[in-house]
Enzyme design. Structure first.
Site, PDB file in Angstrom:
ATOM      1  N   MET A  30     -14.179   3.961   2.900  1.00 27.27           N
ATOM      2  CA  MET A  30     -14.486   2.862   3.632  1.00 27.27           C
ATOM      3  C   MET A  30     -14.333   3.298   4.951  1.00 27.27           C
ATOM      4  O   MET A  30     -14.225   2.625   6.006  1.00 27.27           O
ATOM      5  CB  MET A  30     -13.664   1.995   3.401  1.00 27.27           C
ATOM      6  CG  MET A  30     -13.859   1.177   1.919  1.00 27.27           C
ATOM      7  SD  MET A  30     -14.023  -0.779   2.083  1.00 27.27           S
ATOM      8  CE  MET A  30     -12.354  -0.820   2.618  1.00 27.27           C
ATOM      9  N   LEU A  33      -9.989   6.862   9.600  1.00 28.50           N
ATOM     10  CA  LEU A  33      -9.835   7.381   9.254  1.00 28.50           C
ATOM     11  C   LEU A  33      -8.813   8.373   9.205  1.00 28.50           C
ATOM     12  O   LEU A  33      -8.570   7.514  10.467  1.00 28.50           O
ATOM     13  CB  LEU A  33     -10.706   8.730   8.809  1.00 28.50           C
ATOM     14  CG  LEU A  33     -11.630   8.012   8.450  1.00 28.50           C
ATOM     15  CD1 LEU A  33     -13.100  10.377   7.774  1.00 28.50           C
ATOM     16  CD2 LEU A  33     -12.193   8.234   6.769  1.00 28.50           C
ATOM     17  N   HIS A  37      -6.813  10.091   4.072  1.00 30.52           N
ATOM     18  CA  HIS A  37      -8.328  10.144   3.623  1.00 30.52           C
ATOM     19  C   HIS A  37      -8.371  12.359   3.766  1.00 30.52           C
ATOM     20  O   HIS A  37      -9.383  12.542   2.658  1.00 30.52           O
ATOM     21  CB  HIS A  37      -9.384   9.650   4.726  1.00 30.52           C
ATOM     22  CG  HIS A  37      -9.093   8.019   4.509  1.00 30.52           C
ATOM     23  ND1 HIS A  37      -9.437   7.353   5.576  1.00 30.52           N
ATOM     24  CD2 HIS A  37      -9.689   7.484   3.575  1.00 30.52           C
ATOM     25  CE1 HIS A  37      -9.009   5.793   4.996  1.00 30.52           C
ATOM     26  NE2 HIS A  37      -9.092   5.726   4.047  1.00 30.52           N
ATOM     27  N   GLN A  61     -16.680  -6.087  -2.659  1.00 27.82           N
ATOM     28  CA  GLN A  61     -15.550  -5.235  -2.860  1.00 27.82           C
ATOM     29  C   GLN A  61     -14.319  -6.105  -1.755  1.00 27.82           C
ATOM     30  O   GLN A  61     -13.101  -6.700  -1.965  1.00 27.82           O
ATOM     31  CB  GLN A  61     -14.989  -3.999  -3.344  1.00 27.82           C
ATOM     32  CG  GLN A  61     -15.025  -3.646  -1.632  1.00 27.82           C
ATOM     33  CD  GLN A  61     -14.145  -1.817  -1.627  1.00 27.82           C
ATOM     34  OE1 GLN A  61     -15.032  -1.056  -2.381  1.00 27.82           O
ATOM     35  NE2 GLN A  61     -12.865  -1.266  -1.078  1.00 27.82           N
ATOM     36  N   SER A 185      -2.734   3.794   5.811  1.00 25.39           N
ATOM     37  CA  SER A 185      -3.490   2.199   5.691  1.00 25.39           C
ATOM     38  C   SER A 185      -4.253   2.381   6.244  1.00 25.39           C
ATOM     39  O   SER A 185      -3.788   2.155   7.468  1.00 25.39           O
ATOM     40  CB  SER A 185      -3.403   1.121   5.184  1.00 25.39           C
ATOM     41  OG  SER A 185      -4.003   0.520   4.506  1.00 25.39           O
TER      42      SER A 185
HETATM   43  P1  AMP Z   1     -10.171   3.490   1.794  1.00 26.78           P
HETATM   44  O1  AMP Z   1     -11.136   4.343   2.714  1.00 26.78           O
HETATM   45  O2  AMP Z   1      -9.151   2.628   1.955  1.00 26.78           O
HETATM   46  O3  AMP Z   1     -10.945   2.989   0.492  1.00 26.78           O
HETATM   47  O4  AMP Z   1      -9.733   4.464   0.774  1.00 26.78           O
HETATM   48  C1  AMP Z   1     -10.352   5.711   0.391  1.00 26.78           C
HETATM   49  C2  AMP Z   1      -9.274   6.989  -0.344  1.00 26.78           C
HETATM   50  O5  AMP Z   1      -8.637   7.270   0.066  1.00 26.78           O
HETATM   51  C3  AMP Z   1      -9.169   5.948  -1.959  1.00 26.78           C
HETATM   52  O6  AMP Z   1      -9.061   6.829  -2.819  1.00 26.78           O
HETATM   53  C4  AMP Z   1      -7.829   5.933  -1.305  1.00 26.78           C
HETATM   54  O7  AMP Z   1      -6.777   5.601  -2.606  1.00 26.78           O
HETATM   55  C5  AMP Z   1      -7.479   7.421  -0.523  1.00 26.78           C
HETATM   56  N1  AMP Z   1      -6.461   6.683   0.460  1.00 26.78           N
HETATM   57  C6  AMP Z   1      -5.795   5.563   0.866  1.00 26.78           C
HETATM   58  N2  AMP Z   1      -5.142   5.770   2.076  1.00 26.78           N
HETATM   59  C7  AMP Z   1      -3.944   6.392   1.052  1.00 26.78           C
HETATM   60  C8  AMP Z   1      -3.012   7.559   1.522  1.00 26.78           C
HETATM   61  N3  AMP Z   1      -1.998   6.693   2.760  1.00 26.78           N
HETATM   62  N4  AMP Z   1      -2.861   8.294   0.700  1.00 26.78           N
HETATM   63  C9  AMP Z   1      -3.265   9.403   0.008  1.00 26.78           C
HETATM   64  N5  AMP Z   1      -5.024   8.367  -0.239  1.00 26.78           N
HETATM   65  C10 AMP Z   1      -4.954   7.875   0.480  1.00 26.78           C
END
Ligand code: AMP
Length: 281
Positions: A30, A33, A37, A61, A185
């Site tokens: 999303m 970054l 990511h 979502q 995050s």
């Molecule tokens: P998001 O942008 O938060 O929807 O995350 C996109 C992808 O990155 C998803 O598959 C998440 O599980 C992964 N992701 C988010 N934070 C982390 C992290 N700290 N370590 C590994 N993968 C992550």
């Protein structure tokens, strides 16, 4: 790095690569970054010849009162990070491209989505399942990489890919963390200094609780103690601290060697909701 805004442009590029005999990996995000990511991108690069990242803040979502409008959006900064990390194509569609007028289809994965974050965020996993189904169908990649940080999301996506006969292999990447263990995050940027210190306790409390359970302490008591302690440490609410089967997400009352268990936690500090999980044993 190329940027595609439409499904047609994405498909044209992916079809070209596949026609040339190159394998393709997809990493949906999303945006907002961070290094978590980028670690997905690293797995994608290891596993395929070409890497596609997607950035789409998926309205489906987000629940009412959640942070859809506040969610970090900086496509230029994200694109620069992706380009530097060796991404070959960024797919960044608009909401209208993803959900054109008349859109009427739902995707729901029963069972797996009805506990943990599913309780607190009704409809969230339906929105995730819908957008991931679309992205997998749009890209038709050989492999798609998701983070273990969102474990419930990962097992849900594995389930839907199997149930819907989606040919893309679902791969995962381990959780990337700050020095104090806080899982990276996009939402961590909402935290002020005090909240950031408190946030670091979630991972440590899950690790401590997992080791207590492995040492033979009754899980029910260790998990309840963790919930109480997180409040004492400054969290405003604790949605859950639970131990569950890693694949089925069935609740587990006890751990024995060989049990494929994970501990899951979700808590809020200020207006920020943090989640984390790790293996037990
Ligand atoms: P998001 O942008 O938060 O929807 O995350 C996109 C992808 O990155 C998803 O598959 C998440 O599980 C992964 N992701 C988010 N934070 C982390 C992290 N700290 N370590 C590994 N993968 C992550």
């Amino acid at each position: 790095m190329e940027i595609a805004k439409t499904v047609a442009a994405l498909r044209e590029q992916v079809d070209d690569w596949r026609g040339a005999g190159l394998s393709v990996a997809l990493t949906p995000t999303m945006g907002g970054l961070h290094d978590g990511h980028l670690s997905l991108l690293g797995v994608a690069r290891e596993r395929a010849d070409r890497v596609v990242a997607t950035i789409f803040v998926n309205p489906a979502q987000f629940g009412e009162g959640e942070d859809l409008d506040a969610y970090p959006r900086d496509e230029a900064a994200d694109a620069a990070m992706l380009g530097a990390a060796g991404c070959d194509l960024l797919f960044a569609p608009t909401v209208a491209e993803m959900y054109p007028a008349g859109f009427a289809t739902e995707v729901r994965v029963r069972g797996l989505t009805q506990s943990l974050c599913g309780n607190r965020r009704p409809g969230h996993f339906d929105g995730v399942a819908l957008v991931v189904t679309k992205l997998l169908n749009q890209a038709r990649a050989d492999i798609a990489v998701f983070g273990e940080k969102d474990w419930q999301q990962l097992v849900t996506i594995r389930r839907l890919a199997r149930d819907l006969d989606i040919a893309t292999e679902i791969a995962s990447a381990p959780t990337m963390r700050e020095d104090d263990g806080l899982a990276l995050s996009s939402r961590n940027r909402y935290l002020d200094e005090r909240q950031r210190r408190i946030a670091g306790h979630l991972n440590r409390m899950l690790a401590l609780t997992a080791s207590r359970i492995v040492a033979g302490n009754p899980a029910v008591i260790a998990l309840a103690a963790a919930r109480g302690r997180l409040i004492e440490l400054g969290f405003d609410t604790v949605d859950y601290v639970e131990m569950r089967d890693a694949i089925t997400l069935e609740p587990l009352k006890a751990w024995t060697p060989g049990t494929d268990a994970r501990i899951f936690g979700a808590a809020t500090v200020g207006r920020t909701r943090l989640i984390d999980n790790m293996t037990v044993g």
